[in-house]
Design an enzyme around this catalytic site. Structure first.
Site, PDB file in Angstrom:
ATOM      1  N   HIS A 119      -0.346   9.758 -16.596  1.00 16.78           N
ATOM      2  CA  HIS A 119      -0.738   8.484 -16.979  1.00 16.78           C
ATOM      3  C   HIS A 119      -1.783   8.374 -16.996  1.00 16.78           C
ATOM      4  CE1 HIS A 119      -2.468   3.984 -17.223  1.00 16.78           C
ATOM      5  NE2 HIS A 119      -1.805   3.919 -18.058  1.00 16.78           N
ATOM      6  N   ASN A 120      -2.012   7.610 -15.499  1.00 18.36           N
ATOM      7  CA  ASN A 120      -4.013   7.748 -14.852  1.00 18.36           C
ATOM      8  C   ASN A 120      -4.484   8.883 -14.763  1.00 18.36           C
ATOM      9  OD1 ASN A 120      -2.191   5.490 -13.942  1.00 18.36           O
ATOM     10  ND2 ASN A 120      -2.869   6.080 -11.657  1.00 18.36           N
ATOM     11  N   SER A 135       1.936  -0.031 -14.726  1.00 21.33           N
ATOM     12  CA  SER A 135       0.491  -0.074 -15.294  1.00 21.33           C
ATOM     13  C   SER A 135       0.131  -1.184 -15.503  1.00 21.33           C
ATOM     14  CB  SER A 135       0.236   1.098 -15.904  1.00 21.33           C
ATOM     15  OG  SER A 135      -1.202   1.141 -16.742  1.00 21.33           O
ATOM     16  N   LYS A 156       3.858   7.875 -14.091  1.00 24.09           N
ATOM     17  CA  LYS A 156       3.022   7.567 -14.186  1.00 24.09           C
ATOM     18  C   LYS A 156       1.317   7.996 -13.673  1.00 24.09           C
ATOM     19  CE  LYS A 156       0.211   3.590 -12.796  1.00 24.09           C
ATOM     20  NZ  LYS A 156      -0.709   3.771 -12.049  1.00 24.09           N
ATOM     21  N   ARG A 181     -16.609  12.620 -11.898  1.00 15.70           N
ATOM     22  CA  ARG A 181     -16.586  11.390 -11.162  1.00 15.70           C
ATOM     23  C   ARG A 181     -16.991  11.685  -9.309  1.00 15.70           C
ATOM     24  NH1 ARG A 181     -11.783   7.006 -11.338  1.00 15.70           N
ATOM     25  NH2 ARG A 181     -11.572   7.061 -14.104  1.00 15.70           N
ATOM     26  N   LYS A 203       0.630  -1.377   0.339  1.00 19.20           N
ATOM     27  CA  LYS A 203      -0.050  -0.214  -0.117  1.00 19.20           C
ATOM     28  C   LYS A 203       0.920   1.299  -0.208  1.00 19.20           C
ATOM     29  CE  LYS A 203      -4.097  -1.715   1.979  1.00 19.20           C
ATOM     30  NZ  LYS A 203      -4.842  -2.330   0.617  1.00 19.20           N
ATOM     31  N   GLU A 226      -6.202   8.501 -18.676  1.00 14.86           N
ATOM     32  CA  GLU A 226      -7.080   7.342 -18.652  1.00 14.86           C
ATOM     33  C   GLU A 226      -8.295   7.921 -17.849  1.00 14.86           C
ATOM     34  OE1 GLU A 226      -4.889   4.008 -15.904  1.00 14.86           O
ATOM     35  OE2 GLU A 226      -7.123   3.824 -14.882  1.00 14.86           O
TER      36      GLU A 226
HETATM   37  N1  LIG Z   1      -4.138  -3.266  -7.714  1.00 12.88           N
HETATM   38  C1  LIG Z   1      -4.132  -2.722  -8.999  1.00 12.88           C
HETATM   39  O1  LIG Z   1      -4.701  -2.660 -10.573  1.00 12.88           O
HETATM   40  C2  LIG Z   1      -2.999  -1.760  -9.189  1.00 12.88           C
HETATM   41  C3  LIG Z   1      -1.884  -1.029 -10.256  1.00 12.88           C
HETATM   42  C4  LIG Z   1      -0.858   0.126  -9.994  1.00 12.88           C
HETATM   43  C5  LIG Z   1      -0.064   0.117  -9.173  1.00 12.88           C
HETATM   44  N2  LIG Z   1      -0.565  -0.471  -8.044  1.00 12.88           N
HETATM   45  C6  LIG Z   1      -0.036  -0.083  -6.481  1.00 12.88           C
HETATM   46  O2  LIG Z   1       0.267  -1.091  -6.463  1.00 12.88           O
HETATM   47  C7  LIG Z   1       0.280  -1.689  -4.647  1.00 12.88           C
HETATM   48  C8  LIG Z   1       0.226  -2.974  -4.826  1.00 12.88           C
HETATM   49  O3  LIG Z   1      -0.824  -2.847  -4.838  1.00 12.88           O
HETATM   50  P1  LIG Z   1      -2.237  -4.057  -4.454  1.00 12.88           P
HETATM   51  O4  LIG Z   1      -3.634  -3.550  -4.878  1.00 12.88           O
HETATM   52  O5  LIG Z   1      -1.023  -5.834  -4.512  1.00 12.88           O
HETATM   53  O6  LIG Z   1      -2.441  -3.936  -2.488  1.00 12.88           O
HETATM   54  P2  LIG Z   1      -3.149  -3.257  -1.431  1.00 12.88           P
HETATM   55  O7  LIG Z   1      -4.079  -3.654  -1.625  1.00 12.88           O
HETATM   56  O8  LIG Z   1      -2.060  -2.492  -1.997  1.00 12.88           O
HETATM   57  O9  LIG Z   1      -1.261  -3.634  -0.105  1.00 12.88           O
HETATM   58  C9  LIG Z   1      -1.414  -4.707   0.060  1.00 12.88           C
HETATM   59  C10 LIG Z   1      -0.220  -4.912   0.596  1.00 12.88           C
HETATM   60  O10 LIG Z   1       0.275  -4.337   0.952  1.00 12.88           O
HETATM   61  C11 LIG Z   1       0.989  -4.713   2.093  1.00 12.88           C
HETATM   62  N3  LIG Z   1       1.691  -4.418   3.547  1.00 12.88           N
HETATM   63  C12 LIG Z   1       0.450  -3.251   4.299  1.00 12.88           C
HETATM   64  N4  LIG Z   1       0.687  -2.245   4.743  1.00 12.88           N
HETATM   65  C13 LIG Z   1       1.772  -2.903   5.029  1.00 12.88           C
HETATM   66  C14 LIG Z   1       2.506  -2.397   5.920  1.00 12.88           C
HETATM   67  N5  LIG Z   1       2.684  -1.461   7.499  1.00 12.88           N
HETATM   68  N6  LIG Z   1       4.102  -3.202   6.048  1.00 12.88           N
HETATM   69  C15 LIG Z   1       4.470  -4.280   4.740  1.00 12.88           C
HETATM   70  N7  LIG Z   1       2.965  -4.336   4.066  1.00 12.88           N
HETATM   71  C16 LIG Z   1       1.647  -4.114   4.113  1.00 12.88           C
HETATM   72  C17 LIG Z   1       0.118  -6.173   2.296  1.00 12.88           C
HETATM   73  O11 LIG Z   1       0.480  -7.235   3.403  1.00 12.88           O
HETATM   74  P3  LIG Z   1      -0.524  -8.177   4.190  1.00 12.88           P
HETATM   75  O12 LIG Z   1      -0.578  -9.317   3.197  1.00 12.88           O
HETATM   76  O13 LIG Z   1       0.449  -8.881   6.442  1.00 12.88           O
HETATM   77  O14 LIG Z   1      -1.417  -6.933   5.097  1.00 12.88           O
HETATM   78  C18 LIG Z   1      -0.015  -6.355   1.466  1.00 12.88           C
HETATM   79  O15 LIG Z   1       1.211  -7.547   1.305  1.00 12.88           O
HETATM   80  C19 LIG Z   1       0.017  -0.073  -4.155  1.00 12.88           C
HETATM   81  O16 LIG Z   1       0.497   0.906  -3.969  1.00 12.88           O
HETATM   82  C20 LIG Z   1      -1.124  -0.264  -5.418  1.00 12.88           C
HETATM   83  O17 LIG Z   1      -1.046   1.466  -5.638  1.00 12.88           O
HETATM   84  C21 LIG Z   1      -1.756  -1.108  -7.822  1.00 12.88           C
END
Ligand SMILES: NC(=O)c1ccc[n+]([C@@H]2O[C@H](COP(=O)([O-])OP(=O)(O)OC[C@H]3O[C@@H](n4cnc5c(N)ncnc54)[C@H](OP(=O)(O)O)[C@@H]3O)[C@@H](O)[C@H]2O)c1
Length: 492
Positions: free
Chosen positions: A197-198, A140, A194, A299, A87, A201
């Protein structure tokens, strides 16, 4: 015979790259990395269950699981290279701190989350001061992109790019034979790009939604019939991932009610904040990104249910009063208006990147950015080739939409664009992105803008001064005295 001393166990670290954070994005990126020749991937997640699950479900990936930061560091070859996918915000800072406790100077820490670029600039400085390399990288393409090939926008130091470049090239999407990754620029440049880009989008999605709304209300076609229109558009100059998925969404029937899915979904659009960041940053930089701003505000408006509930009775044309005589001709006009507005949205986005690069001292190759967006990411589109061509012909192009290809396209579209904006206004159909894009276009074209009057007003109430068209210098009119003009200091 002298006793043989047993050889030291040689336990060289197994992995050349690691991933921290194994939610949907991290686990898919780790699987993508593991599927490429030559990679061995160490994985770590704060809560153990995600690591166990990933390793159990994907034995083919031969992950090297770690259950503490120490184990994670020990499993990585030097320079250790770790991609953080957690996150954005505090969690990212926490993971960076934990990695610095167990890594050594020269190691590379990559933040692949959606971090705000100013956070990345701050982190890069702090991490560099402790001798590590820090790379803020935009990713992305959502979960599918992470798994099969995302568009990657890494920033950070040149030194890190030497190690990272080949790894990232191996996992990125490929468009026309080229991997969709480039070293965008230093420190926060990758996350800045990025972010924009968003923002683009957001604009692209809003424009498509307005096109759908106009066609539905003007022609009475069903969502499934409009899906056919979008599928047809996807075979021409509008070909893109967003047009393609629009057709899919419109064709979807809700299993519970038998209605088109789009009719049973609540009409309040959510947002995770990157559109707002793009607009806030553009305001700070003084760059008009009106299409992106209108899309972001649209939005917000949609989500203010309490305001919409009390506003339904406001005077205006009846909702069902609008029909067009020639549906096919109208749809073609909407297509042209969409294309013209899309050109504006991209032109504004690239303007913001140019301004950001100037402000933060990055050297960003705008043509390369358009090329890495051609595959993997949400705004991938055939159209990006035209942008790449424009910057190849003139790298310092001051306004993208003045490139010859776009001038021709806008020339072809502008009558229809004006008709559509006028028709929508007359029919009371909100089309904020279409109309603001047209207003921007006409603003750029105008020989004289009413900004001259604004300067007069500012001088009147605040002695803010003005320049004259006929001589150099700065002037002020003595509005509260005899209204003669005097030379003045430029106070803006
Ligand atoms: N989803 C998309 O389409 C997308 C696209 C591009 C970029 N992103 C970015 O990619 C990143 C990951 O996205 P996601 O959707 O896979 O996951 P997420 O829901 O944003 O984050 C969950 C992850 O963060 C970990 N976490 C949360 N707090 C933590 C802490 N204090 N210390 C260590 N780990 C911690 C969680 O671990 P636990 O399992 O232990 O809770 C889990 O692995 C984000 O920054 C998001 O904005 C997402």
């Amino acid at each position: 015979m002298p006793e043989q001393t047993p050889a030291e166990p040689t336990t060289s670290p197994a992995a050349n790259i690691g991933v921290v954070g194994l939610a949907v994005m991290g686990s898919n990126l780790a699987r993508n990395l593991a599927s490429r020749e030559g990679n061995t991937v160490a994985v770590y997640n704060r809560s153990r269950s995600k690591t166990d699950e990933l390793v159990a479900e994907h034995p083919e990936a031969e992950f090297v699981p770690a259950f503490s930061y120490e184990e994670f560091a020990a499993s990585l070859q030097k320079p250790r290279t770790a991609i953080i996918m957690v996150k954005a915000g505090g969690p990212t800072d926490a993971v960076i701190d934990s990695l610095m406790d167990v890594f050594e100077p020269g190691d590379i820490i990559i933040d692949g989350g959606n971090s705000l670029f100013t956070d990345t600039i701050r982190r890069e400085k702090a991490v560099r001061e402790r001798g590590f390399n820090f790379v803020g990288m935009g990713v992305s393409g959502g979960e599918e992109g992470a798994l099969l090939g995302p568009s990657l926008m890494p920033g950070g130091p040149d030194e890190a790019w030497v190690t990272l470049g080949p790894i990232l090239r191996s996992i990125a999407a490929v468009a026309e034979g080229e991997p969709c990754v480039t070293h965008v620029g230093h420190d926060g440049a990758g996350h800045f790009v990025k972010m924009v880009h968003n923002g683009i989008e957001y604009a692209d999605m809003q424009l498509i939604a307005e096109a759908y709304d106009l066609i539905r209300r003007g022609t009475g076609k069903s969502p499934a019939e409009i899906a056919d229109v979008f599928a047809e558009w996807n075979r021409g100059e509008l070909e893109s991932y967003l047009i393609e998925i629009t057709a899919e969404v419109l064709r979807q029937t809700d299993a519970a009610t038998g209605q088109p899915l789009v009719d049973v979904v609540v009409d309040e659009a959510g947002a995770k904040g990157t559109g707002a960041w793009t607009v806030q940053t553009a305001l700070d930089l003084g760059v008009p990104v009106s299409g992106i701003a209108e899309a972001t505000f649209a939005r917000s408006l949609s989500s203010h249910r309490e305001q919409r509930d009390v506003s339904g009775g406001l005077p205006g044309p009846a909702e069902d009063a609008f029909t067009v005589a020639d549906a096919d001709a109208f749809i073609e006009q909407v297509r042209l208006a969409l294309y013209a507005s899309k050109i504006v949205a991209y032109s504004q986005g690239f303007d913001e990147i140019r301004a950001g690069a100037a402000q933060y001292g990055w050297t960003i190759d705008l043509g390369a950015i358009s090329r890495i967006w051609r595959g993997g990411c949400i705004i991938r589109a055939q159209f990006l080739n035209r942008i790449a061509d424009a910057y190849a012909a003139e790298p310092e192009l001051p306004v993208l939409l003045t490139a010859p290809y776009f001038v021709e396209a806008l020339g072809r579209a502008q009558d229809a664009w004006r008709d559509i904006v006028a028709t929508a206004a007359a029919a009371g159909i909100p089309s904020p992105a279409f109309s603001s894009s047209l207003a921007y276009y006409d603003g750029l074209r105008a020989r004289r803008l009413p900004a001259a009057l604004i300067q007069g007003q500012r001088d009147f109430f605040g002695a803010h001064t003005y320049k004259r068209i006929d001589k150099p210098g700065t002037f002020h009119t003595l509005w509260s005295a005899d209204r003669t003009e005097v030379e003045a200091e430029d106070t803006h």
